[in-house]
Design a protein around this motif. Structure first.
Motif, mmCIF file in Angstrom:
data_model
loop_
_atom_site.group_PDB
_atom_site.id
_atom_site.type_symbol
_atom_site.label_atom_id
_atom_site.label_comp_id
_atom_site.label_asym_id
_atom_site.label_seq_id
_atom_site.Cartn_x
_atom_site.Cartn_y
_atom_site.Cartn_z
ATOM 1 N N GLY A 80 0.777 -1.060 0.422
ATOM 2 C CA GLY A 80 0.345 -0.237 -0.029
ATOM 3 C C GLY A 80 0.960 1.438 -0.447
ATOM 4 N N MET A 81 0.361 2.420 -0.824
ATOM 5 C CA MET A 81 1.152 4.167 -0.433
ATOM 6 C C MET A 81 0.167 4.250 0.024
ATOM 7 N N GLU A 82 1.088 4.801 0.727
ATOM 8 C CA GLU A 82 0.232 6.141 2.342
ATOM 9 C C GLU A 82 0.764 7.577 1.699
ATOM 10 N N ASN A 83 0.191 7.918 1.520
ATOM 11 C CA ASN A 83 0.273 9.646 0.649
ATOM 12 C C ASN A 83 0.636 9.417 -0.975
ATOM 13 N N ALA A 84 0.066 9.770 -1.720
ATOM 14 C CA ALA A 84 -0.178 9.868 -3.678
ATOM 15 C C ALA A 84 1.399 11.002 -3.316
ATOM 16 N N PHE A 85 2.102 11.469 -2.698
ATOM 17 C CA PHE A 85 2.704 13.025 -2.994
ATOM 18 C C PHE A 85 4.141 12.309 -3.922
ATOM 19 N N PRO A 86 4.658 11.367 -3.931
ATOM 20 C CA PRO A 86 5.426 10.990 -4.866
ATOM 21 C C PRO A 86 5.424 11.090 -6.136
ATOM 22 N N LEU A 87 3.664 10.837 -6.641
ATOM 23 C CA LEU A 87 4.018 10.964 -7.960
ATOM 24 C C LEU A 87 3.931 12.025 -9.034
ATOM 25 N N GLY A 88 4.530 12.819 -7.440
ATOM 26 C CA GLY A 88 4.785 14.519 -8.923
ATOM 27 C C GLY A 88 3.534 15.319 -8.773
ATOM 28 N N PRO A 89 3.823 16.515 -9.659
ATOM 29 C CA PRO A 89 2.892 17.232 -10.777
ATOM 30 C C PRO A 89 2.061 16.076 -11.288
ATOM 31 N N ASP A 90 1.914 15.045 -12.014
ATOM 32 C CA ASP A 90 1.178 14.851 -13.109
ATOM 33 C C ASP A 90 1.422 12.934 -12.453
ATOM 34 N N LEU A 91 0.399 12.186 -13.399
ATOM 35 C CA LEU A 91 0.758 11.019 -13.199
ATOM 36 C C LEU A 91 1.416 10.025 -13.933
ATOM 37 N N SER A 92 2.550 10.330 -14.268
ATOM 38 C CA SER A 92 3.017 9.558 -15.328
ATOM 39 C C SER A 92 3.419 8.801 -14.821
ATOM 40 N N THR A 93 3.874 8.486 -13.414
ATOM 41 C CA THR A 93 4.592 7.031 -12.852
ATOM 42 C C THR A 93 3.662 6.369 -12.164
ATOM 43 N N LEU A 94 2.385 6.248 -12.863
ATOM 44 C CA LEU A 94 0.460 5.229 -11.922
ATOM 45 C C LEU A 94 1.422 4.279 -12.614
ATOM 46 N N ASP A 95 1.727 4.225 -13.521
ATOM 47 C CA ASP A 95 1.695 3.029 -14.269
ATOM 48 C C ASP A 95 3.088 1.984 -13.052
ATOM 49 N N HIS A 96 4.514 3.130 -12.806
ATOM 50 C CA HIS A 96 5.523 2.199 -12.957
ATOM 51 C C HIS A 96 4.864 1.929 -11.159
ATOM 52 N N TRP A 97 4.390 2.359 -10.482
ATOM 53 C CA TRP A 97 3.640 1.896 -9.177
ATOM 54 C C TRP A 97 3.084 0.567 -9.160
ATOM 55 N N ALA A 98 1.952 0.912 -9.787
ATOM 56 C CA ALA A 98 0.983 -0.482 -10.456
ATOM 57 C C ALA A 98 1.482 -2.285 -10.942
ATOM 58 N N GLU A 99 2.585 -1.458 -11.594
ATOM 59 C CA GLU A 99 3.607 -2.726 -11.838
ATOM 60 C C GLU A 99 4.642 -3.212 -10.765
#
Length: 405
Positions: free
Chosen positions: A139-158
């Protein structure tokens, strides 16, 4: 002997025979042994799997010997990032912390694969536990590390993230926190709930089969996320306001909303949210925060070891001013949540190694104490199975089914 008396004797004999064949009620230990237990919030230090080997006895609240002793089968290991400044440097620092923690969790399941296995689905959890290993979810507590856009979301899902908390202490780029930062946020919300990027994040989490976690969000953020999400939401580690009136806890309207969208509220065993401080304790805590210059976990972590020891000693003195929260106090939260949201919408989170623990359930080795308290209060074996993991796995399956990719 009359026919009527003979008939009565036959009925009595039949009843006695039936009673003699009824199984003895199961003990709390038997029920606990046969229940799949899932804790939705287990924190880890930044030195996990480098300086600390969690397969041996450690000072952590969760390690392999304690998991075995308490028969805690599975859990969400947490990629926690404190809220920082919403700047390029702030995002970069958060990303580094998140990567360190997810790498450690992957190292745990890779290095100690005989005892731990990464679970990506609800079926994985059941299979892994059935094979006698501990199922590790992320689980990720705080989505803050995604930064100013959602371009890294797939990385975390993978990399296996299966729930994501929208905010933490302090507002972020995705929405308002239940506890806006006194200085950075001026103690108030920024967005009136979800930000535009936060709305996009909820939709993208649905697409990727990641559960939307509303613990630590402000009420407006939480209610908007519940209405927007196509799939059930969770509160991964929250108490209830009716029992302990903390800004971090859920009120009855929020509990009903979680039930309405078929989600689950995981009750948290962190003493400060289980049993709120008295006015005297609040005053002492505020004075200590000013004296030591700390208003967040990040500021505490930045202190020297000597200063941390002083803070810890002061906190122990303040806690000792009143009896601390117990397992019974914790189950009071479960009772209330069940009464409002229903048995299908309540679960359990320890928040171990992140501040969690109450008298009677101080670490994973004492996990059976929670089951024993539930049994003592009359919960059935089926209901206990729902609370201990069944409800969360049901939500997880619904989120998996709603994913687009």
């Amino acid at each position: 002997m009359t026919l009527k008396l003979h008939h009565s004797l036959l009925i009595s004999a039949a009843l006695l025979a039936a009673c003699a064949t009824l199984p003895e009620p199961k003990s709390a230990t038997e029920i606990h042994d046969q229940t799949l237990t899932l804790d939705t919030h287990i924190d880890i230090p930044l030195t996990y799997m480098t300086e600390i080997d969690p397969t041996g006895p450690t000072e952590l609240q969760v390690d392999l010997p304690k998991l075995a002793a308490g028969k805690l089968d599975s859990g969400f290991w947490i990629v926690y990032t404190p809220q920082g400044e919403m700047t390029e440097a702030g995002y970069a620092a958060a990303l580094d912390i998140a990567r360190t923690r997810v790498t450690a969790i992957e190292a745990l399941t890779d290095t100690h694969s005989d005892d731990f296995e990464l679970a990506l689905t609800a079926d994985d959890v059941r299979r892994i536990v059935g094979e006698g290993k501990h199922a590790v979810l992320i689980g990720m507590e705080n989505a803050f590390p995604l930064g100013p856009d959602l371009s890294t979301l797939d990385h975390w899902a993978e990399h296996g993230v299966r729930y994501m908390g929208l905010t933490h202490f302090g507002n972020n780029q995705f929405g308002d926190s239940s506890n806006p930062h006194a200085e950075r946020d001026g103690g108030v919300g920024k967005w009136g709930g979800l930000s535009p990027l936060g709305r996009e994040l909820v939709e993208r989490l649905n697409d990727r089969g990641i559960m939307v976690d509303v613990s630590h969000t402000g009420k407006k953020t939480m209610m908007q996320a519940a209405d927007l999400s196509r799939t059930p939401i969770i509160a991964s580690h929250s108490g209830v306001k009716a029992v302990a009136d903390s800004a971090r806890n859920l009120d009855d309207e929020q509990l009903r909303k979680i039930a309405e969208v078929n989600g689950v509220a995981q009750m948290v065993a962190l003493g400060a949210y289980v049993k709120v401080q008295t006015p005297e304790q609040v005053a002492a805590t505020e004075a200590a925060a000013i004296e030591f210059g700390i208003s967040s976990r990040a500021e505490y972590n930045a202190l020297s070891k000597e200063k941390q020891a002083e803070v810890d000693a002061r906190r122990e003195m303040i806690a000792a001013m009143e009896p601390e929260a117990t397992v019974a106090d914790f189950v009071d939260h479960i009772d209330h949540a069940v009464s409002v949201a229903g048995i299908n919408h309540v679960g359990i989170a320890s928040d171990f190694d992140g501040g969690g623990g109450v008298d009677g359930w101080r670490d994973a080795s004492e996990t059976e104490a929670v089951t024993a308290e539930l049994v003592a209060r009359g919960y059935s074996e089926a209901d206990i199975a729902k609370i201990w993991g069944g409800n969360l796995l049901r939500v997880m399956e619904a989120v998996e089914a709603g994913a687009l990719n």
